[in-house]
Structures are given as structure tokens and as C-alpha cells.
Design a protein around this motif. Structure first.
Motif, PDB file in Angstrom:
ATOM      1  N   ARG A  86      -2.499 -43.968  32.961  1.00 22.64           N
ATOM      2  CA  ARG A  86      -3.008 -42.668  33.431  1.00 22.64           C
ATOM      3  C   ARG A  86      -2.939 -42.542  34.955  1.00 22.64           C
ATOM      4  NH1 ARG A  86      -6.389 -43.476  28.910  1.00 22.64           N
ATOM      5  NH2 ARG A  86      -8.107 -44.380  30.074  1.00 22.64           N
ATOM      6  N   ARG A  87      -2.937 -43.657  35.664  1.00 21.78           N
ATOM      7  CA  ARG A  87      -2.760 -43.612  37.120  1.00 21.78           C
ATOM      8  C   ARG A  87      -1.346 -43.187  37.509  1.00 21.78           C
ATOM      9  NH1 ARG A  87      -6.333 -44.824  40.504  1.00 21.78           N
ATOM     10  NH2 ARG A  87      -8.153 -45.993  39.855  1.00 21.78           N
ATOM     11  N   VAL A  91      -0.748 -34.651  34.662  1.00 23.01           N
ATOM     12  CA  VAL A  91      -0.494 -33.837  33.485  1.00 23.01           C
ATOM     13  C   VAL A  91      -0.983 -32.401  33.694  1.00 23.01           C
ATOM     14  CG1 VAL A  91      -0.852 -33.636  31.000  1.00 23.01           C
ATOM     15  CG2 VAL A  91      -0.832 -35.898  32.061  1.00 23.01           C
ATOM     16  N   LEU A  97      -7.971 -27.409  32.990  1.00 27.98           N
ATOM     17  CA  LEU A  97      -8.852 -28.575  33.156  1.00 27.98           C
ATOM     18  C   LEU A  97      -9.593 -28.535  34.495  1.00 27.98           C
ATOM     19  CD1 LEU A  97      -6.434 -31.357  31.781  1.00 27.98           C
ATOM     20  CD2 LEU A  97      -7.868 -29.772  30.508  1.00 27.98           C
ATOM     21  N   LEU A  98      -9.979 -27.333  34.892  1.00 27.62           N
ATOM     22  CA  LEU A  98     -10.737 -27.127  36.124  1.00 27.62           C
ATOM     23  C   LEU A  98     -12.081 -26.497  35.758  1.00 27.62           C
ATOM     24  CD1 LEU A  98      -7.814 -25.606  38.201  1.00 27.62           C
ATOM     25  CD2 LEU A  98      -8.795 -27.879  38.544  1.00 27.62           C
ATOM     26  N   TYR A  99     -13.126 -26.952  36.398  1.00 29.08           N
ATOM     27  CA  TYR A  99     -14.474 -26.462  36.073  1.00 29.08           C
ATOM     28  C   TYR A  99     -14.713 -25.094  36.692  1.00 29.08           C
ATOM     29  CZ  TYR A  99     -15.381 -31.073  34.247  1.00 29.08           C
ATOM     30  OH  TYR A  99     -15.326 -32.217  33.499  1.00 29.08           O
ATOM     31  N   ASP A 100     -14.951 -24.103  35.835  1.00 23.49           N
ATOM     32  CA  ASP A 100     -15.159 -22.724  36.294  1.00 23.49           C
ATOM     33  C   ASP A 100     -16.307 -22.596  37.286  1.00 23.49           C
ATOM     34  OD1 ASP A 100     -13.123 -21.733  34.837  1.00 23.49           O
ATOM     35  OD2 ASP A 100     -14.332 -20.756  33.301  1.00 23.49           O
ATOM     36  N   LEU A 102     -17.311 -24.749  39.501  1.00 22.75           N
ATOM     37  CA  LEU A 102     -17.095 -25.412  40.798  1.00 22.75           C
ATOM     38  C   LEU A 102     -16.018 -24.647  41.569  1.00 22.75           C
ATOM     39  CD1 LEU A 102     -17.061 -29.201  39.762  1.00 22.75           C
ATOM     40  CD2 LEU A 102     -18.974 -27.864  40.656  1.00 22.75           C
ATOM     41  N   THR A 103     -16.001 -24.844  42.878  1.00 14.91           N
ATOM     42  CA  THR A 103     -14.976 -24.180  43.685  1.00 14.91           C
ATOM     43  C   THR A 103     -13.647 -24.930  43.566  1.00 14.91           C
ATOM     44  OG1 THR A 103     -15.399 -25.493  45.652  1.00 14.91           O
ATOM     45  CG2 THR A 103     -16.751 -23.507  45.362  1.00 14.91           C
ATOM     46  N   GLU A 106     -14.032 -28.191  45.375  1.00 16.70           N
ATOM     47  CA  GLU A 106     -14.923 -29.133  44.659  1.00 16.70           C
ATOM     48  C   GLU A 106     -14.212 -29.737  43.451  1.00 16.70           C
ATOM     49  OE1 GLU A 106     -19.318 -27.172  45.621  1.00 16.70           O
ATOM     50  OE2 GLU A 106     -18.143 -26.430  43.938  1.00 16.70           O
ATOM     51  N   PHE A 110     -13.458 -33.685  43.117  1.00 15.46           N
ATOM     52  CA  PHE A 110     -13.927 -34.487  41.982  1.00 15.46           C
ATOM     53  C   PHE A 110     -12.789 -35.356  41.439  1.00 15.46           C
ATOM     54  CE2 PHE A 110     -14.101 -34.549  37.218  1.00 15.46           C
ATOM     55  CZ  PHE A 110     -15.015 -35.590  37.107  1.00 15.46           C
ATOM     56  N   TYR A 111     -11.642 -34.719  41.179  1.00 16.81           N
ATOM     57  CA  TYR A 111     -10.510 -35.487  40.632  1.00 16.81           C
ATOM     58  C   TYR A 111     -10.001 -36.504  41.654  1.00 16.81           C
ATOM     59  CZ  TYR A 111     -10.326 -32.657  36.416  1.00 16.81           C
ATOM     60  OH  TYR A 111     -10.628 -32.080  35.208  1.00 16.81           O
ATOM     61  N   ARG A 113     -11.708 -38.112  43.919  1.00 13.80           N
ATOM     62  CA  ARG A 113     -12.612 -39.277  43.926  1.00 13.80           C
ATOM     63  C   ARG A 113     -12.423 -40.122  42.675  1.00 13.80           C
ATOM     64  NH1 ARG A 113     -17.932 -36.018  46.081  1.00 13.80           N
ATOM     65  NH2 ARG A 113     -17.383 -36.057  48.288  1.00 13.80           N
ATOM     66  N   MET A 114     -12.204 -39.455  41.548  1.00 10.77           N
ATOM     67  CA  MET A 114     -12.032 -40.213  40.309  1.00 10.77           C
ATOM     68  C   MET A 114     -10.771 -41.084  40.364  1.00 10.77           C
ATOM     69  SD  MET A 114     -14.640 -39.666  38.406  1.00 10.77           S
ATOM     70  CE  MET A 114     -14.139 -40.499  36.918  1.00 10.77           C
ATOM     71  N   TYR A 115      -9.757 -40.615  41.080  1.00 11.08           N
ATOM     72  CA  TYR A 115      -8.523 -41.403  41.194  1.00 11.08           C
ATOM     73  C   TYR A 115      -8.580 -42.364  42.373  1.00 11.08           C
ATOM     74  CZ  TYR A 115      -5.965 -38.714  37.674  1.00 11.08           C
ATOM     75  OH  TYR A 115      -5.540 -38.150  36.496  1.00 11.08           O
TER      76      TYR A 115
ATOM     77  N   ARG B   7     -19.608 -40.688  39.611  1.00  8.51           N
ATOM     78  CA  ARG B   7     -18.958 -39.428  40.034  1.00  8.51           C
ATOM     79  C   ARG B   7     -19.031 -38.364  38.936  1.00  8.51           C
ATOM     80  NH1 ARG B   7     -14.779 -43.363  42.553  1.00  8.51           N
ATOM     81  NH2 ARG B   7     -15.696 -43.575  44.617  1.00  8.51           N
ATOM     82  N   ARG B  18     -25.691 -25.448  40.403  1.00  9.71           N
ATOM     83  CA  ARG B  18     -25.105 -24.118  40.590  1.00  9.71           C
ATOM     84  C   ARG B  18     -25.507 -23.161  39.463  1.00  9.71           C
ATOM     85  NH1 ARG B  18     -19.748 -24.539  43.247  1.00  9.71           N
ATOM     86  NH2 ARG B  18     -21.254 -25.143  44.793  1.00  9.71           N
ATOM     87  N   LYS B  82     -13.020 -26.556  27.330  1.00  9.35           N
ATOM     88  CA  LYS B  82     -11.722 -27.233  27.418  1.00  9.35           C
ATOM     89  C   LYS B  82     -11.560 -28.035  28.699  1.00  9.35           C
ATOM     90  CE  LYS B  82      -9.743 -23.868  24.330  1.00  9.35           C
ATOM     91  NZ  LYS B  82      -8.857 -22.767  24.099  1.00  9.35           N
ATOM     92  N   TYR B  83     -12.630 -28.704  29.098  1.00 13.37           N
ATOM     93  CA  TYR B  83     -12.557 -29.592  30.252  1.00 13.37           C
ATOM     94  C   TYR B  83     -12.393 -31.052  29.818  1.00 13.37           C
ATOM     95  CZ  TYR B  83     -15.020 -25.622  32.469  1.00 13.37           C
ATOM     96  OH  TYR B  83     -15.408 -24.390  32.913  1.00 13.37           O
TER      97      TYR B  83
END
Lengths: 245, 225
Positions: A86-87, A91, A97-100, A102-103, A106, A110-111, A113-115, B7, B18, B82-83
Motif C-alpha cells: 500500500r505504500r 489509488v 475518499l475525502l472527508y466532507d 474536513l477542509t 485537513e 491527515f493522509y 501524516r498517515m503515510y 492520527r 466540527r 464511503k470513506y
């Protein structure tokens, strides 16, 4: 199989599937599929709905386990090296796959930092995709074209060697499709391996170096673009899938 | 605790700060339950100090019901919007995703723990006195144990159309003897001031650790299934 192309020089293979099969109860979505994809190659998977493209993509990016067979990414078997694999891949699925809530910034942070990537990458990608001015806007208020671009930025946040796109041209207007074609060209120039699944024949043909048609979970056509004209390819597609392009 | 888990928990907290969706439901539910007890048991004559044996059931009934509301939306938020694939594509273990979710569920419920204690003090004029620190130890351990198993079951039921009832049907039998009764008995021991806390704390801690172990073994299969 038309063409019968088996892949590339084994030293340069970055993705290899060996007799991959995926069954969902009585339905076999992918049948005994063997495919080798070369490093730095742009491979396009075509096929009608139900051909098994998305199932194959989900297996390739470790979201789904094959029922049988092996998948190697850069020499790593995905069955026991999922995290390392996955590294290496980014994809872009149909869903962003983005959080509505969050900006834009942001989400990318998030992604990032996760990587474990450098956070300077966030602004770098926002600049690259022309979204710097919307960095503090929530995803819910961005246009669908902007969300698509941001989802590609998300996939590229860790600068992966392999980019996988599932239906990248769907729900895009013609201007956004041109930009997408141009982006894939840039990725190819940058040495990235690109695999995309689409049923958009023209755009897929334009960006691809290698053209693969799937039907009922099998590869029925596998040719380099240099060896087949657009007209020949379209007629092969119609003939093999029974569709009218 | 892995950095990935921290995280993911931080991301959940940012979203909650929020939207305030989950905490609003949990706080309102806990307030309604406390008020129901307040007027059912005591009318307008407030005197829980004379009936300390009622503190523990009131406290834990409130926490468990509010906790179920929070757990139900833990994974379904990711799944319905779908996250979830985004989390599954990350180069982190499936167990880290569980830990991140468990940590955020735990923090949300600790807020409810504190608010429930405050509501009991406010609406029942109850004085916990010097027991408050020991009480919070019991609350933290009970909450951890509840959330550790609850997060696992929430992951298992997230795809079901009837996930809310499934979560309750699957979770409640598992926690009756392992979390509910030990937590209530331990809290009563603290409030009443007699008895041995250690056996119930051991059950709570042991079940929490067992839940973590089960999650470590099963959570990857649950998510990929």
C-alpha cells in the motif's frame, strides 16, 4: 486471447498476477487471470460493466483478497505484505475518499501524516492541482471537478511508484477529461506506472501505452497501442465484448 | 498504541469538533435518562444521598445507552459516507484502524462519564466526597472494557442494514457479566464505601484486554470480509 501479449521484460515488471481468481459465492468476477505490468508503463483496462475491472483493481490495491492465485507488487506478495504494497500504490477510486466535514488541506494533511510524508507535500499538491485558494474550504462545498482533482492529490500524497485509477473519466466534463488525460501523460513522463480501468474507449486509448480488454473476468485482448490503430481497437472491442462503442 | 491509531483518533476528534453530531446525541440522551431517573425516583424531593445504592445503576445505565449511540455511528460514519476504503488503503495495520476508532470512542464516552457524574451532582445534589478519584478509576476501566468490545462489534455490524439492533443484540449478552455487572458492583463498592474493589476491577481489565486480543486476531478479517 487476441494479441497474446504476455507482458514485459521480467526485470521491469512492477505488477504481476498469477492465476488470479475472485469468486463472490456463485459468481466468478475474475477468472484465472495472469498479467504482467511493466515499470513506467500506462496500462488501460477496458471492458463492459461486469467484466471484472473494478474487482481486479480492488484486488490490486489490497482492498479485496483473491479467492486463489497470487499478486506481486514490486516483488512483494500482497497476501503477506499488504502494508508495504500500500505504500507503493496510490489509488483513485470512483469515490473520492475525502472527508466532507474536513477542509481540503485537513484531508490531505491527515493522509500525509498517515503515510509519514513531509507535510510540505500538502501545499505542493494543492498548488499542482490549482486548489491552493480553496485549501480551507470543506469538501462538501467544492465542485465535483475539484473533488476529483483533490482525490488524485490524495492518491499522490506519498509520491507512490504506481497510480491506479478506477473510471477516472466518469462524471467529468470535457474540459476536466482533457486535464485528466494531460495529467496521466505527465505521470508517464515522470516515470510512474499507471493502471487505469475505464469504459471510455477514446480517452483510454489516448492515454494508454498498453490496451487490455476484459470480458467476464478474463483478458480477451492485450496489445501495445503502437500495434493497433484506434479504429482497429474499437472494432476489436465491439467484436470481443459484443458492445457498440 | 501506534501513531496511525493516534492520527485516526485525532481525525475523528477533529470531525466531531466540527460537526458535534455524535456528542450532541450522546449528551442529550444521557441528560434525558438522568432526568427520567430524577423525577421517577424522587419527584421533586431530591435525596440520593440517602440512597447511595442507586448511584451506580443510574450512572451506568446512562453511560451504556449513550455509549451504544456513539458506537453505532463509529464505523457506519466511514462506511455510509464511503470513506472506509480510504482507511483500508493506508499503510497501517487493520488493528491500528481498530485502535484509532476505539480510542476516539473511548474519549467520547469519557466525556459522557464526566458529564453524567456532573448531572448526578447537579440534579440529585449528590456529594461523591473523597470517592471521586476512585470512582473515575472505575469509570475509566469500565468504559475501556465496554468500548474495546463495542468497537469490535461495531466493526462487525457496520454493513448490516439493521446494524443498530444487531450491535445491541451482539454486544449486550457479551458485556452483561463481563462489564455491566462488574462496573455497577465496583461503583457501588466505591459509593457505599464497603467491599473489595479488586475482583471487579480484574474482571473489567481482563475483559478489556481479551477484547483487544480478539480485535488483533479478527479485525483484519472483519474489515476485508
Amino acid at each position: 486471447m487476441v494479441g497474446g501479449m504476455k507482458g514485459t521484460d521480467s526485470r521491469n515488471e512492477i505488477i504481476e498476477t498469477r492465476n488470479l481468481t475472485k469468486k463472490f459465492r456463485s459468481l466468478t468476477a475474475v477468472r484465472n487471470l495472469s498479467l504482467k505490468i511493466g515499470r513506467g508503463e500506462v496500462t488501460v483496462l477496458f471492458g463492459p460493466n461486469g467484466a471484472g475491472k473494478t474487482t481486479l483493481i480492488r484486488i490490486l490495491c489490497t482492498l479485496s483478497r483473491p479467492t486463489s492465485g497470487d499478486l506481486l507488487v514490486d516483488g512483494l506478495n500482497t497476501s503477506n505484505n499488504g502494508r508495504e504494497v500500500r505504500r507503493k500504490i496510490g489509488v483513485v477510486l470512483h469515490d473520492p475518499l475525502l472527508y466532507d466535514d474536513l477542509t481540503a488541506a485537513e484531508n490531505l494533511r491527515f493522509y500525509c501524516r498517515m503515510y509519514g510524508s513531509d507535510e510540505s507535500r500538502v501545499d505542493e499538491l494543492l498548488d499542482l492541482f490549482g486548489l491552493r485558494h480553496r485549501r480551507n474550504d470543506r469538501i462538501a462545498v467544492l465542485s465535483s471537478g475539484m473533488v476529483k482533482r483533490l482525490s488524485i492529490a490524495r492518491a499522490m500524497i506519498h509520491d507512490p511508484d504506481i497510480l491506479i485509477f478506477d473510471e477516472p473519466f466518469s462524471s467529468l466534463d470535457s474540459d476536466s477529461i482533457s486535464k485528466m488525460v494531460s495529467l496521466i501523460g505527465q505521470l508517464r513522463s515522470g516515470g510512474k506506472t499507471v493502471l487505469l480501468a475505464t469504459h471510455h474507449l477514446k480517452e483510454g486509448y489516448d492515454v494508454g501505452e498498453r490496451l487490455v480488454i476484459m470480458k467476464k473476468g478474463r483478458i480477451v485482448f492485450d496489445e501495445r497501442k503502437a500495434e493497433t490503430s484506434a479504429v482497429e481497437f474499437e472494432s476489436a472491442y465491439d467484436e470481443l465484448t459484443g458492445a457498440s462503442s | 498504541m501506534t501513531f496511525g491509531a493516534l492520527r485516526i483518533a485525532q481525525k475523528d476528534l477533529n470531525i466531531e469538533l466540527r460537526t458535534r453530531e455524535r456528542m450532541t446525541s450522546m449528551v442529550l440522551l444521557s441528560l434525558v435518562i438522568i432526568l427520567s431517573f430524577r423525577f421517577a425516583f424522587f419527584g421533586f424531593d431530591v435525596n440520593l444521598t440517602g440512597s447511595p445504592e442507586l448511584v451506580a445503576p443510574i450512572l451506568w445505565t446512562t453511560i451504556f445507552f449513550a455509549g451504544l449511540v456513539g458506537l453505532e455511528s463509529s464505523f457506519s460514519y466511514e462506511k455510509e459516507n464511503k470513506y472506509l476504503d480510504g482507511l483500508l488503503l493506508l499503510p497501517t495495520s487493520r488493528f491500528s484502524i481498530y485502535l484509532g476508532k476505539m480510542l476516539s470512542n473511548f474519549l467520547f464516552l469519557v466525556v459522557i462519564d464526566v458529564m453524567t457524574v456532573v448531572f448526578i451532582i447537579a440534579f440529585f445534589a449528590y456529594d461523591f466526597g473523597g470517592d471521586i478519584l476512585t470512582l473515575f478509576l472505575v469509570l475509566l476501566l469500565g468504559t475501556f472494557s465496554f468500548v474495546a468490545m463495542g468497537t469490535l462489534i461495531s466493526g462487525m455490524t457496520m454493513s448490516a442494514r439493521t446494524r443498530q439492533s444487531l450491535l445491541q443484540i451482539a454486544l449486550i449478552p457479551l458485556i452483561v457479566f463481563t462489564v455491566v455487572i462488574p462496573a455497577v458492583v465496583a461503583t457501588s463498592t466505591v459509593v457505599i464505601g464497603s467491599g473489595d474493589l479488586a475482583p471487579d476491577l480484574r474482571i473489567l481489565g481482563g475483559f478489556g484486554i481479551l477484547s483487544l486480543l480478539l480485535a488483533y486476531l479478527l479485525f483484519g478479517h472483519i474489515l476485508e470480509g
